[in-house]
Design an enzyme around this catalytic site. Structure first.
Site, short mmCIF file in Angstrom:
data_model
loop_
_atom_site.label_atom_id
_atom_site.label_comp_id
_atom_site.label_asym_id
_atom_site.label_seq_id
_atom_site.Cartn_x
_atom_site.Cartn_y
_atom_site.Cartn_z
N HIS A 34 36.78 42.57 40.62
CA HIS A 34 36.13 43.21 39.46
C HIS A 34 35.42 44.44 40.02
CE1 HIS A 34 34.62 43.52 35.51
NE2 HIS A 34 33.72 42.57 35.48
N GLN A 86 43.32 32.17 43.51
CA GLN A 86 43.85 33.14 44.47
C GLN A 86 44.02 32.50 45.85
OE1 GLN A 86 42.11 37.09 44.39
NE2 GLN A 86 41.40 36.83 42.29
N1 LIG Z 1 36.80 33.94 36.09
C1 LIG Z 1 37.62 34.88 35.63
O1 LIG Z 1 38.28 34.66 34.61
C2 LIG Z 1 37.78 36.19 36.34
C3 LIG Z 1 38.90 36.98 36.05
C4 LIG Z 1 39.09 38.14 36.77
C5 LIG Z 1 38.17 38.53 37.71
N2 LIG Z 1 37.04 37.78 37.94
C6 LIG Z 1 36.09 38.21 38.97
O2 LIG Z 1 36.28 37.41 40.11
C7 LIG Z 1 35.03 37.27 40.81
C8 LIG Z 1 34.72 35.81 40.96
O3 LIG Z 1 34.55 35.26 39.67
P1 LIG Z 1 34.64 33.71 39.40
O4 LIG Z 1 34.70 33.57 37.90
O5 LIG Z 1 35.70 33.10 40.23
O6 LIG Z 1 33.22 33.25 39.90
P2 LIG Z 1 32.57 31.85 39.69
O7 LIG Z 1 33.55 30.86 39.19
O8 LIG Z 1 31.34 32.07 38.91
O9 LIG Z 1 32.30 31.48 41.22
C9 LIG Z 1 31.10 31.52 41.71
C10 LIG Z 1 31.17 31.32 43.21
O10 LIG Z 1 30.04 32.02 43.68
C11 LIG Z 1 29.27 31.12 44.49
N3 LIG Z 1 27.86 31.45 44.37
C12 LIG Z 1 27.12 31.61 43.26
N4 LIG Z 1 25.86 31.94 43.57
C13 LIG Z 1 25.81 32.01 44.93
C14 LIG Z 1 24.82 32.34 45.88
N5 LIG Z 1 23.60 32.69 45.48
N6 LIG Z 1 25.15 32.30 47.17
C15 LIG Z 1 26.38 31.96 47.59
N7 LIG Z 1 27.37 31.66 46.75
C16 LIG Z 1 27.09 31.69 45.44
C17 LIG Z 1 29.57 29.73 43.93
O11 LIG Z 1 29.32 28.79 44.94
P3 LIG Z 1 28.53 27.44 44.66
O12 LIG Z 1 29.53 26.47 44.14
O13 LIG Z 1 28.03 27.12 46.00
O14 LIG Z 1 27.47 27.74 43.64
C18 LIG Z 1 31.07 29.86 43.62
O15 LIG Z 1 31.83 29.61 44.77
C19 LIG Z 1 34.00 38.02 39.96
O16 LIG Z 1 33.88 39.32 40.46
C20 LIG Z 1 34.63 38.04 38.58
O17 LIG Z 1 34.17 39.10 37.77
C21 LIG Z 1 36.85 36.60 37.30
#
Ligand SMILES: NC(=O)c1ccc[n+]([C@@H]2O[C@H](COP(=O)([O-])OP(=O)(O)OC[C@H]3O[C@@H](n4cnc5c(N)ncnc54)[C@H](OP(=O)(O)O)[C@@H]3O)[C@@H](O)[C@H]2O)c1
Length: 398
Positions: A174, A95
């Site tokens: 989400h 995004q």
């Molecule tokens: N992935 C998909 O296919 C998808 C599709 C649609 C919607 N979504 C939604 O989009 C949102 C993001 O999902 P995502 O899959 O992109 O997430 P993700 O890949 O799991 O990203 C995690 C992010 O969160 C940070 N993070 C994790 N623990 C943290 C903490 N304690 N403090 C600060 N930062 C922290 C990580 O940073 P570090 O690198 O510093 O750990 C990373 O930047 C969610 O709501 C998900 O449900 C995801």
């Protein structure tokens, strides 16, 4: 099974499919009630474009397309905004880069010691210019896109909530955190717009489709509308992040359908079905190559792309009469066997059990290591070891 792809029958089916597409397009434009204002660059970007489409001839759905929001209109709409994207995982990456390519004023907020800080720099985000720690980015942003992992959204909420002050907009991808607030403790402020854009796919695909000039489909929803403009803002952001067509939903429906879908046909269910079919073939004396090709390779390389491109009927039409007869006969048996499982799954999603499980597992300090161990178990399964070898034998990989 043998698929007589691109046979005479297939060519007839292709012609029929083209004819069908033409019919659908025609009826779509007839059933579409569009209020499309003439757009001028100088015009205030508050004009709304609303289309309703009846996909089943009964219920009207509100949808928007990229064509409704050309880049000039997006730039004008967000000209006074700083879009602070918090988290740079899969969705943050897709995004964020798409919005940057669309020319919007985007900044990234991630913790400085995490993997995302490094990843963002590798993608050209510059510390102090458009890359900050989480708190600083939220302070600078007018639109705060919370793209931390769902477990992290819950964990960091006490720190983040006081920074989401009146006048800002809070965005999620989400419905998880606000809908299951009893479990996540994410109680959103009452004096800000809270909106959602949920791309229907991985952030990697959000990016790759955008780069190809295509777009992922996304849903959008409004949780809290204090300005009266939350709906329009959500649609504009949906297009800004790279969506193709966007459909309206609610936070509750988004989270339920999403948790249900990924546990079902999108991932969990399909993996279970692959495993069951493969195991029976192997137990009945078939070779790994045969079991894998009849279960996965033919599906992903030949048949599923046809479903994606032309639909299920086309796929049936494009295979042998023998295959078609058997598939048509067995499909209801699978449906009847699986429907109770899908209902059990929906119940668990609806009552929060799946949310609880996800929060508990993903909040553990060693969740990445535990997850990696599970992935290793999958890699070690014979079916996927065979898959790795079969993929190497594809001519294009030689
Ligand atoms: N992935 C998909 O296919 C998808 C599709 C649609 C919607 N979504 C939604 O989009 C949102 C993001 O999902 P995502 O899959 O992109 O997430 P993700 O890949 O799991 O990203 C995690 C992010 O969160 C940070 N993070 C994790 N623990 C943290 C903490 N304690 N403090 C600060 N930062 C922290 C990580 O940073 P570090 O690198 O510093 O750990 C990373 O930047 C969610 O709501 C998900 O449900 C995801």
């Amino acid at each position: 099974m043998s698929a007589r792809l691109f046979s005479t029958a297939s060519r007839q089916a292709a012609r029929a499919a083209v004819a069908r597409v033409a019919t659908v397009s025609a009826s779509r434009s007839i059933s579409m009630a569009a209020t499309r204002p003439a757009f001028k660059l100088s015009a205030p970007a508050v004009a709304r474009t609303i289309k309703t489409i009846s996909f089943n001839g009964k219920e009207d759905e509100i949808v928007h397309e990229r064509a409704d929001w050309p880049q000039e209109k997006l730039l004008d709409y967000f000209k006074n905004d700083t879009i602070a994207l918090i988290g740079y995982g899969s969705q943050g990456y897709g995004q964020g880069l798409n919005m940057r390519d669309n020319g919007l004023n985007v900044i990234i907020g991630v913790r400085k010691d995490g993997a995302s800080w490094k990843a963002a720099q590798e993608d050209g985000w510059v510390p102090g210019k458009n890359l900050f720690d989480v708190n600083e980015a939220i302070g600078k942003g007018t639109i705060i896109m919370n793209l931390l992992s769902d477990a992290a959204q819950s964990e960091t909420w006490p720190q983040i909530k006081p920074l989401i002050t009146k006048g800002k907009t809070l965005y999620f991808s989400h419905g998880f955190s606000p809908v299951f607030k009893d479990l996540t403790k994410v109680e959103t402020p009452a004096d800000v717009d809270v909106i959602l854009v949920a791309p229907k796919g991985s952030g990697r695909t959000v990016r790759s489709l955008f780069k190809e000039g295509r777009g992922i489909n996304s849903s959008y929803a409004v949780w809290n509308d204090v300005t009266g403009k939350a709906d329009e803002k959500a649609v504009a952001l949906a297009i800004a992040v790279g969506s193709g067509y966007v459909y309206q939903t609610t936070f509750e429906k988004e989270v339920r359908s999403d948790l249900y879908g990924e546990r079902g046909c999108l991932m969990g269910g399909i993996h279970g079905m692959f495993l069951a079919q493969y195991e029976v073939l192997r137990e009945r004396g078939h070779s790994p190559s045969e079991a894998f090709n009849e279960t996965v390779e033919e599906a992903t390389q030949s048949l599923y792309p046809l479903i994606g491109k032309y639909g299920m009927d086309y796929m049936y039409d494009a295979c042998s009469t023998t295959a078609r007869r058997g598939a048509l006969d067995w499909s209801p048996k699978f449906k009847d066997a699986l429907k109770p499982v899908f209902n059990e799954l929906y119940d668990r999603v609806e009552d929060g059990s799946e949310t609880q499980r996800s929060l508990e597992f993903n909040s553990q300090k060693d969740y990445r290591a535990k997850f990696e161990a599970e992935l290793q178990d999958i890699r070690d399964l014979e079916i996927w070891r065979v898959g790795k070898e079969v993929r190497k034998l594809r001519p294009e990989n030689n």
